[in-house]
Design an enzyme around this catalytic site. Structure first.
Site, PDB file in Angstrom:
ATOM      1  N   ASN A 254       0.800  -1.213   0.000  1.00 38.78           N
ATOM      2  CA  ASN A 254       0.000   0.000   0.000  1.00 38.78           C
ATOM      3  C   ASN A 254       0.844   1.279   0.000  1.00 38.78           C
ATOM      4  OD1 ASN A 254      -2.498   1.736   0.793  1.00 38.78           O
ATOM      5  ND2 ASN A 254      -1.053   2.067   2.467  1.00 38.78           N
TER       6      ASN A 254
ATOM      7  N   SER B 297      -4.167   2.332  -8.603  1.00 42.98           N
ATOM      8  CA  SER B 297      -4.984   3.539  -8.506  1.00 42.98           C
ATOM      9  C   SER B 297      -5.810   3.687  -9.773  1.00 42.98           C
ATOM     10  CB  SER B 297      -4.095   4.774  -8.327  1.00 42.98           C
ATOM     11  OG  SER B 297      -4.838   5.964  -8.509  1.00 42.98           O
TER      12      SER B 297
ATOM     13  N   TYR C 292       3.093   9.374 -11.179  1.00 45.20           N
ATOM     14  CA  TYR C 292       2.183   8.541 -10.379  1.00 45.20           C
ATOM     15  C   TYR C 292       1.429   7.546 -11.265  1.00 45.20           C
ATOM     16  CZ  TYR C 292      -1.322   7.522  -6.742  1.00 45.20           C
ATOM     17  OH  TYR C 292      -2.120   6.902  -5.816  1.00 45.20           O
ATOM     18  N   ALA C 293       0.889   8.036 -12.387  1.00 44.23           N
ATOM     19  CA  ALA C 293       0.130   7.169 -13.287  1.00 44.23           C
ATOM     20  C   ALA C 293       1.014   6.078 -13.876  1.00 44.23           C
ATOM     21  CB  ALA C 293      -0.512   7.997 -14.396  1.00 44.23           C
ATOM     22  N   ALA C 294       2.228   6.437 -14.262  1.00 41.14           N
ATOM     23  CA  ALA C 294       3.148   5.454 -14.827  1.00 41.14           C
ATOM     24  C   ALA C 294       3.496   4.381 -13.804  1.00 41.14           C
ATOM     25  CB  ALA C 294       4.418   6.143 -15.329  1.00 41.14           C
TER      26      ALA C 294
ATOM     27  N   LYS D  16       1.705   3.468 -11.146  1.00 38.97           N
ATOM     28  CA  LYS D  16       0.533   2.662 -10.821  1.00 38.97           C
ATOM     29  C   LYS D  16       0.153   1.731 -11.976  1.00 38.97           C
ATOM     30  CE  LYS D  16      -0.180   4.046  -6.612  1.00 38.97           C
ATOM     31  NZ  LYS D  16       0.008   3.108  -5.478  1.00 38.97           N
TER      32      LYS D  16
END
Length: 246
Positions: free
Chosen positions: A90, A142, A154-156, A158
């Site tokens: 997490n 996410s 962050y997107a990459a 996740k």
């Protein structure tokens, strides 16, 4: 009724926020829980809260972005409890910025925690799961994995969590180990409560159920995936967002 009695559960980033909700849920279902974070104070507060209602908890600080530290942490848990049955990855951070303004440091910080840290924890933990031919790994991705303005890092990371999850599920399936990913939506935590009111309202308006999620909403799904009731579910990516992503 889900019963995790006798199971040893590690939850990273569980001193507060979403992770705290997850570890407290697992403890309430009988698991021996290990609270892990980078902040000793939050770790001890969560451990004491779990123990106050009769739950079983042990706390240890760990920076998952450091491979040696993650390895040492896993080995200490195994030495103390003999095994790891449930691993919930997490721990995560965000360093948001538009791509043309994002520094290399902001990119690397998020990658080091949000994807490298998942691998660093999984690699030693799944070795013991392979040997005993059982175990459950749940990785927190996410809804942003599909792309989000200002969150290239962050997107990459996740999205990487999802690829890692599916690969691990294929590698570990014949060893009886399940690996799944959860994609939380807009969850009410100390961090999200800090956004301006107009941003809060905008986010909630995107959600089919018309409310922000609670940490327990995510924790309930994780508890199921960690239980024997979900031993035929692996390699899945589950949105827990109240219909934010449809």
């Amino acid at each position: 009724m889900i019963d995790l009695s006798g199971k040893v559960a590690v939850v990273t980033g569980s001193g507060r926020g979403l992770g705290k909700g997850i570890v407290m849920k697992l403890a309430s279902l009988g698991a021996e829980t290990i609270v892990s974070d980078i902040d000793d104070r939050s770790i001890q507060e969560t451990v004491q809260e779990i123990q106050s209602y009769g739950g079983k908890a042990f706390g240890k600080a760990c920076n998952v972005s450091q491979p040696d530290e993650a390895e040492e942490f896993v080995q200490e848990v195994i030495a103390r409890y003999g095994t790891i049955d449930i691993l919930v990855n997490n721990a995560g951070i965000n360093r948001d910025a538009m791509m043309h303004k994002m520094s290399v440091e902001e990119w690397q910080q998020v990658m080091n925690v949000n994807i490298n840290g998942v691998f660093y924890m999984m690699q030693p933990a799944v070795k013991v799961m392979r040997e005993k031919e059982s175990g459950s790994v749940i990785n927190i991705s996410s809804a942003s994995w599909q792309g989000n303005i200002g969150q290239a890092n962050y997107a990459a990371a996740k999205a990487g969590v999802i690829g890692l999850t599916k690969t691990a599920a294929k590698e570990l399936g014949k060893k009886g180990v399940t690996v799944n990913a959860i994609c939380p939506g807009f969850i009410e935590t100390d961090m999200t409560r800090g956004v301006p009111d107009h941003v809060w309202d905008m986010m909630v308006n995107k959600i089919a159920l018309g409310r922000a999620g609670q940490p327990e909403d995510v924790a309930n799904c994780i508890a199921f995936l960690a239980s024997e009731q979900a031993n035929y579910i692996t390699g899945e990516v589950i949105n827990v967002g109240g219909g934010m992503v449809l």
